[in-house]
Write an enzyme that holds these catalytic residues in place. Structure first.
Site, PDB file in Angstrom:
ATOM      1  N   CYS A 136      49.711  40.408  38.365  1.00 49.48           N
ATOM      2  CA  CYS A 136      50.282  39.306  39.134  1.00 49.48           C
ATOM      3  C   CYS A 136      49.236  38.634  40.011  1.00 49.48           C
ATOM      4  O   CYS A 136      48.132  39.127  40.177  1.00 49.48           O
ATOM      5  CB  CYS A 136      51.390  39.817  40.063  1.00 49.48           C
ATOM      6  SG  CYS A 136      52.727  40.643  39.207  1.00 49.48           S
ATOM      7  N   GLY A 167      49.250  35.359  35.921  1.00 51.58           N
ATOM      8  CA  GLY A 167      50.608  35.640  35.473  1.00 51.58           C
ATOM      9  C   GLY A 167      51.315  34.365  35.079  1.00 51.58           C
ATOM     10  O   GLY A 167      51.331  33.404  35.855  1.00 51.58           O
ATOM     11  N   ASN A 173      51.064  42.832  43.545  1.00 51.30           N
ATOM     12  CA  ASN A 173      50.090  42.823  42.459  1.00 51.30           C
ATOM     13  C   ASN A 173      49.578  44.241  42.288  1.00 51.30           C
ATOM     14  O   ASN A 173      48.984  44.802  43.207  1.00 51.30           O
ATOM     15  CB  ASN A 173      48.930  41.873  42.779  1.00 51.30           C
ATOM     16  CG  ASN A 173      47.835  41.925  41.731  1.00 51.30           C
ATOM     17  OD1 ASN A 173      48.093  42.256  40.588  1.00 51.30           O
ATOM     18  ND2 ASN A 173      46.616  41.577  42.120  1.00 51.30           N
ATOM     19  N   GLY A 174      49.822  44.822  41.125  1.00 52.67           N
ATOM     20  CA  GLY A 174      49.380  46.188  40.880  1.00 52.67           C
ATOM     21  C   GLY A 174      50.428  46.981  40.134  1.00 52.67           C
ATOM     22  O   GLY A 174      51.337  46.432  39.515  1.00 52.67           O
ATOM     23  N   CYS A 182      39.001  47.327  40.678  1.00 48.33           N
ATOM     24  CA  CYS A 182      38.987  47.273  39.217  1.00 48.33           C
ATOM     25  C   CYS A 182      37.842  46.373  38.748  1.00 48.33           C
ATOM     26  O   CYS A 182      37.811  45.181  39.064  1.00 48.33           O
ATOM     27  CB  CYS A 182      40.321  46.729  38.720  1.00 48.33           C
ATOM     28  SG  CYS A 182      40.351  46.360  36.945  1.00 48.33           S
ATOM     29  N   TYR A 202      36.838  39.814  33.548  1.00 48.48           N
ATOM     30  CA  TYR A 202      37.818  38.971  32.867  1.00 48.48           C
ATOM     31  C   TYR A 202      38.854  38.325  33.766  1.00 48.48           C
ATOM     32  O   TYR A 202      39.136  37.137  33.653  1.00 48.48           O
ATOM     33  CB  TYR A 202      38.519  39.818  31.797  1.00 48.48           C
ATOM     34  CG  TYR A 202      39.665  39.144  31.093  1.00 48.48           C
ATOM     35  CD1 TYR A 202      39.430  38.221  30.073  1.00 48.48           C
ATOM     36  CD2 TYR A 202      40.981  39.441  31.422  1.00 48.48           C
ATOM     37  CE1 TYR A 202      40.504  37.595  29.407  1.00 48.48           C
ATOM     38  CE2 TYR A 202      42.048  38.824  30.763  1.00 48.48           C
ATOM     39  CZ  TYR A 202      41.798  37.915  29.757  1.00 48.48           C
ATOM     40  OH  TYR A 202      42.831  37.307  29.114  1.00 48.48           O
ATOM     41  N   ASP A 212      32.136  37.494  23.691  1.00 48.97           N
ATOM     42  CA  ASP A 212      33.470  37.630  24.272  1.00 48.97           C
ATOM     43  C   ASP A 212      33.402  38.699  25.354  1.00 48.97           C
ATOM     44  O   ASP A 212      32.460  39.496  25.396  1.00 48.97           O
ATOM     45  CB  ASP A 212      34.497  37.997  23.201  1.00 48.97           C
ATOM     46  CG  ASP A 212      35.918  37.598  23.586  1.00 48.97           C
ATOM     47  OD1 ASP A 212      36.115  37.124  24.726  1.00 48.97           O
ATOM     48  OD2 ASP A 212      36.829  37.759  22.758  1.00 48.97           O
ATOM     49  N   ASP A 213      34.421  38.706  26.241  1.00 47.77           N
ATOM     50  CA  ASP A 213      34.372  39.646  27.368  1.00 47.77           C
ATOM     51  C   ASP A 213      34.899  41.023  27.021  1.00 47.77           C
ATOM     52  O   ASP A 213      34.567  42.007  27.692  1.00 47.77           O
ATOM     53  CB  ASP A 213      35.157  39.072  28.565  1.00 47.77           C
ATOM     54  CG  ASP A 213      36.497  38.525  28.155  1.00 47.77           C
ATOM     55  OD1 ASP A 213      37.364  39.302  27.737  1.00 47.77           O
ATOM     56  OD2 ASP A 213      36.673  37.293  28.243  1.00 47.77           O
ATOM     57  N   CYS A 260      45.036  51.986  31.178  1.00 52.86           N
ATOM     58  CA  CYS A 260      45.081  51.667  32.601  1.00 52.86           C
ATOM     59  C   CYS A 260      46.478  51.941  33.124  1.00 52.86           C
ATOM     60  O   CYS A 260      47.470  51.536  32.518  1.00 52.86           O
ATOM     61  CB  CYS A 260      44.735  50.200  32.836  1.00 52.86           C
ATOM     62  SG  CYS A 260      44.872  49.716  34.581  1.00 52.86           S
ATOM     63  N   CYS A 300      36.560  50.962  40.125  1.00 49.75           N
ATOM     64  CA  CYS A 300      37.301  51.739  39.134  1.00 49.75           C
ATOM     65  C   CYS A 300      36.796  51.295  37.766  1.00 49.75           C
ATOM     66  O   CYS A 300      36.890  50.117  37.420  1.00 49.75           O
ATOM     67  CB  CYS A 300      38.807  51.516  39.246  1.00 49.75           C
ATOM     68  SG  CYS A 300      39.753  52.286  37.899  1.00 49.75           S
ATOM     69  N   CYS A 321      39.046  52.518  32.471  1.00 50.74           N
ATOM     70  CA  CYS A 321      39.326  52.120  31.088  1.00 50.74           C
ATOM     71  C   CYS A 321      38.088  52.222  30.208  1.00 50.74           C
ATOM     72  O   CYS A 321      38.190  52.284  28.980  1.00 50.74           O
ATOM     73  CB  CYS A 321      39.926  50.718  31.033  1.00 50.74           C
ATOM     74  SG  CYS A 321      38.890  49.431  31.760  1.00 50.74           S
TER      75      CYS A 321
END
Length: 484
Positions: A20, A47, A121-122, A256, A262, A365-366, A402, A453, A456
């Site tokens: 979000c 979002g 958000n989270g 993160c 991204y 690409d990312d 994640c 963090c 991932c």
């Protein structure tokens, strides 16, 4: 590793999706809903499922929210019906709870002396435990929740405290996981961040007050001057008397790193560092780590543009635009026909044949999540006449789920978890494939690794996730299952 069975055709989109975007406004003498609207407009990339704004003129909270993009949900008439100098706003991509109007935000709860609106958000990792704890008695503040956001609002409203500030300070230590929150009662605006600061939240100064937002780009668009980030483990309180801060937990920063790769807009800053510059440096390092023989470097629109420019600069290969993006493809309520579905990614991207034909293309690409979109892009470029297609990815392989607010909670969906780089290359039919190293990605941000963090990519989770906890989008809508 062996090839995983083919995924069903209705698998979620092959891009990482963030939870979000949030914004908060306290501006005496201003119509806060207008500022919140423009702030949300700047955060639309975070979002696209729903949008909402809550306001107060000092005595009553009013909430308006609906499914769709910010520009679809709000117009001048709706904004004029939301008067007040305090506002919070929210744009949503669902990670807990289905994509329904009932789960759109801000959430509103009222009980006893407390009325509160909240945007989140989270993603919490102790959602089920909180739901069971609150389920011991019927909530005073409303019906049972199907999102972790609703649980937080219920926890605050049903606290029995005399003030929202006391209730919030009592609730925050009970939350485990990622959360950047904007909250309001009738007179106060609040902002809070989890002790690891997994999701961003920034504080800005308006001419007549203060603003909170997920990213600095939202402050820019409403004319707010950046002050600082809300610290991990901090609650900020804003009202007519000014700005105060309360520390509710020690800070253990772990932003993160995907925000740099991204999620965040390139014109935003994180940890005081330019997102654009970090992505550009990722591209330069990628060229050094994984050179390719090519005639043209191009980025996949739009988040990989900076990395592609960096790769071109470091490699000496010319940079060009080989794919044109339809910037107006967002959330749609109309299901595409079979013919359009077969076109796949072409609804969003179209190749420039004149640029691509006969050339060896280096495509930057990312990330690659599930691999479906990547395979479509490679096929599209070959159909447009590319002689060779070399893929370069400005982050390491995503190998771990994640649990903190990105819609990647199932490891089976991550192509990097069950296929080697060579197998992925063969699967997407590229001539070569290489990823940026974890060390190169972190170094490009100019921030120490221990402030991120990277779970991932590395499986190093800053908040341990119990194995028995089933973290799925719809956990509160499913029957409780033993052992999950």
């Amino acid at each position: 590793m062996g090839e995983h069975p083919d995924r069903p055709p209705d698998r979620p989109p092959d891009r990482p999706r963030e939870a979000c975007g949030v914004v908060g406004i306290h501006a005496p003498g201003e119509e806060a809903s207008n500022l919140a609207y423009y702030g949300l407009f700047a955060l639309q990339h975070r979002g696209q499922e729903s949008a909402g704004i809550a306001v107060s003129e000092g005595a009553t909270i009013v909430v308006y929210k609906d499914m769709g993009l910010v520009s679809q949900v709000f117009d001048n008439e709706k904004l004029s019906s939301l008067p007040g100098h305090i506002a919070i706003g929210h744009v949503r991509y669902s990670t807990t709870g289905a994509s329904l109007w009932e789960n759109s935000q801000p959430a509103y709860k009222s009980a006893g002396k407390i009325a509160i609106a909240l945007g989140h958000n989270g993603n919490l990792i102790n959602t089920r435990e909180l739901a069971e704890r609150l389920g011991g008695a019927a909530p005073q503040s409303g019906p049972a929740a199907t999102t972790d956001t609703d649980l937080i609002a219920t926890l605050i409203a049903d606290s029995g405290e005399d003030t929202a500030e006391e209730a919030i300070l009592g609730a925050l230590p009970q939350l485990e996981g990622a959360f950047s929150l904007v909250l309001m009662d009738e007179e106060n605006l609040f902002g809070a961040r989890d002790p690891h600061g997994l999701r961003p939240l920034v504080l800005g100064r308006l001419a007549n007050g203060y603003a909170l937002a997920s990213e600095t780009c939202a402050l820019d668009i409403i004319g707010a001057t950046f002050i600082r980030e809300v610290e991990p483990g901090e609650l900020v309180i804003i009202n007519d008397r000014g700005l105060r801060s309360q520390r509710y937990a020690p800070a253990q920063p772990a932003l993160c790193i995907f925000e740099f790769v991204y999620f965040a807009r390139p014109d935003s800053k994180l940890y005081g560092k330019s997102v654009y510059k970090a992505r550009y440096q990722m591209g330069r390092r990628l060229a050094e780590e994984a050179p390719a023989d090519g005639d043209l470097v191009m980025g996949v629109p739009e988040t990989a543009g900076a990395a592609a420019a960096g790769y071109a600069a470091a490699s000496g290969i010319p940079y060009g635009e080989g794919l044109v993006k339809n910037r107006y493809v967002g959330r749609t309520f109309i299901q595409p026909t079979q013919l359009i579905r077969q076109q796949g990614i072409r609804a969003k991207l179209n190749p420039l044949h004149e640029v691509i034909e006969g050339r060896r293309i280096v495509v930057v690409d990312d990330s690659i999540v599930r691999g479906n979109t990547t395979a479509q892009i490679v096929r599209m470029l070959r159909d447009a006449g590319a002689r060779e297609v070399h893929l370069r990815i400005s982050s390491p392989p995503i190998q771990w789920p994640c649990f903190y607010g990105i819609d990647m909670a199932n490891r089976d969906e991550l192509i990097g978890a069950w296929m080697s780089v060579d197998e992925i290359c063969a699967r997407v039919e590229a001539d070569s494939l290489a990823y940026l190293s974890l060390e190169g990605m972190v170094a490009s941000t100019d921030v120490a690794r221990d402030r991120f963090c990277t779970a991932c990519f590395s499986s190093e989770y800053p908040i341990p996730v119990p194995e028995h906890v089933a973290v799925t989008k719809h956990m509160l809508e499913e029957p409780h299952r033993s052992g999950t």
